[in-house]
Design an enzyme around this catalytic site. Structure first.
Site, PDB file in Angstrom:
ATOM      1  N   ASP A 155      -7.534   7.869   2.166  1.00  0.00           N
ATOM      2  CA  ASP A 155      -6.769   8.257   0.918  1.00  0.00           C
ATOM      3  C   ASP A 155      -8.406   9.044   0.181  1.00  0.00           C
ATOM      4  O   ASP A 155      -8.393   9.980  -0.826  1.00  0.00           O
ATOM      5  CB  ASP A 155      -6.536   7.415   0.020  1.00  0.00           C
TER       6      ASP A 155
ATOM      7  N   HIS B   9       1.719   4.335  -2.416  1.00  0.00           N
ATOM      8  CA  HIS B   9       2.101   5.477  -3.133  1.00  0.00           C
ATOM      9  C   HIS B   9       2.828   5.894  -3.509  1.00  0.00           C
ATOM     10  O   HIS B   9       3.541   7.106  -4.021  1.00  0.00           O
ATOM     11  CB  HIS B   9       1.567   6.190  -0.918  1.00  0.00           C
TER      12      HIS B   9
ATOM     13  N   HIS C  50       0.821  -1.086  -0.097  1.00  0.00           N
ATOM     14  CA  HIS C  50      -0.218   0.629  -0.241  1.00  0.00           C
ATOM     15  C   HIS C  50       0.451   1.047   0.107  1.00  0.00           C
ATOM     16  O   HIS C  50       0.732   2.139  -0.503  1.00  0.00           O
ATOM     17  CB  HIS C  50      -1.141  -0.092   1.443  1.00  0.00           C
ATOM     18  N   GLU C  51       2.268   1.349   1.172  1.00  0.00           N
ATOM     19  CA  GLU C  51       2.762   2.613   1.232  1.00  0.00           C
ATOM     20  C   GLU C  51       4.127   2.685  -0.015  1.00  0.00           C
ATOM     21  O   GLU C  51       4.346   3.859  -0.979  1.00  0.00           O
ATOM     22  CB  GLU C  51       3.240   2.745   2.231  1.00  0.00           C
TER      23      GLU C  51
END
Length: 351
Positions: free
Chosen positions: A211, A137, A133-134
């Site tokens: 988000d 980004h 997930h990170e």
């Protein structure tokens, strides 16, 4: 304030954080003749304030005040004093006689993102989800046209977030370009899209809640306030008038028709959807980089922007040798500052 003559030598000073709720009678001519707005300090102001609070703190030679000032946009003088105090406490807990730059970075992370939740034990599956997930980004942020540089990525839980990516702008900013806005939405989409690409649509998590909320809010402001919709034109919509002292559901009037509201919703969905599509395209093309970064986050948990850049461009793994972070150095009342560079307006984080 009535009854004073002009030559009586009495000066009345008042301060407020809510000028919007003042009685208009206070602001009419003859009452308060001067109104002085005191905003939070810019980067130069933050640097000078930091130097004042650091004056009596034993600093290691690696402390860079300009870098700290760049990374603390929006901080008030009290916030900066708290940052210096927090850094000193961190150094004391580690039995250091000098406060290092790493202590200031750790203190800044704690103040801005919350304390590390070291007691929170995530299972391996949750750690993998968070890492991708990170990583999503960060990869999108590094590949869109106009994004602020990635400053740090972490999968260490802080505050309410299981991980986050922080971006640090390179210069003071007082406005935002259209391309920066749509790229920002794509970056917000990167986490959810990465989860979907790696784990499948049936395994995506609720971690993108913040988000989605931020992306929707930004897109709505683009449409209703900043005139970035060809269909709606350069007209401001949805400015609600309401009594300041009452709840939002009382004394409120809506000046947008139902038809216009539907068009606004459609335009918001279009802009957000375009950001999701761009993020999907980038992460599909950069699948190898996403895998490399996610594996590095699983191993090291926290990576600086430079470490991510070296890892992806040169294949150089992060160096976690403690000798890279000296515990002590020469004591100086004013730390050594690198050559002047530009400074940011705001730090952006995506969870």
């Amino acid at each position: 304030m009535d009854g004073f003559e002009a030559n009586e030598g009495i000066i009345l000073i008042a301060a407020t954080n809510r000028p919007d709720v003042l009685d208009p009678a206070l602001l009419r001519p003859g009452r308060f003749d001067r109104q002085v707005v005191v905003p939070n300090p810019d980067v130069n102001g933050r640097e000078k304030i930091l130097r004042v609070h650091m004056k009596d703190v034993p600093l290691a030679s690696d402390v860079m005040v300009k870098t700290i000032a760049r990374g603390t946009p929006g901080f008030s003088g009290a916030d900066l004093a708290n940052l210096v105090n927090e850094a000193a406490l961190m150094a004391a807990r580690k039995d250091r006689r000098m406060v290092t730059h790493r202590d200031f970075e750790d203190a800044k992370d704690k103040v801005m993102m919350g304390a590390e939740r070291k007691s929170m034990a995530m299972n391996e599956e949750e750690r993998r989800l968070t890492a991708y997930h990170e990583g999503g980004h960060a990869i999108v942020a590094m590949n869109v046209k106009m994004a602020d540089p990635v400053h740090k990525a972490t999968i260490v839980p802080r505050g309410q977030a299981l991980g986050m990516v922080m971006q640090l702008p390179e210069g003071d900013r007082y406005s935002m370009k259209y391309q920066q806005m749509v790229d920002r939405i794509a970056i917000m989409a990167g986490g959810r899209v990465a989860e979907e690409l790696i784990f499948g649509k049936e395994n995506i998590t609720s971690g993108a809640s913040s988000d989605i909320q931020q992306a929707s809010k930004l897109a709505r402001r683009m449409v209703t306030q900043w005139g970035f919709s060809d269909i709606l034109g350069t007209v401001a919509y949805g400015e609600n008038e309401q009594e300041v002292f009452l709840g939002h559901s009382v004394a409120r009037s809506q000046n947008v028709s139902e038809e216009t509201a539907r068009i606004i919703d459609s335009e918001v969905k279009r802009i957000v959807g375009a950001g999701w599509d761009e993020a999907r395209q980038i992460l599909t093309d950069k699948a190898a980089d996403l895998e490399t970064l996610a594996q590095a986050l699983l191993e090291y948990e926290t990576l600086s922007g430079q470490e991510i850049k070296d890892l992806l461009e040169k294949g150089v793994a992060p160096n976690r040798d403690e000798s890279n972070f000296p515990n002590a150095g020469p004591s100086v009342s004013v730390p050594i500052t690198p050559a002047p560079d530009s400074a940011p307006a705001e730090v952006q984080t995506v969870h």
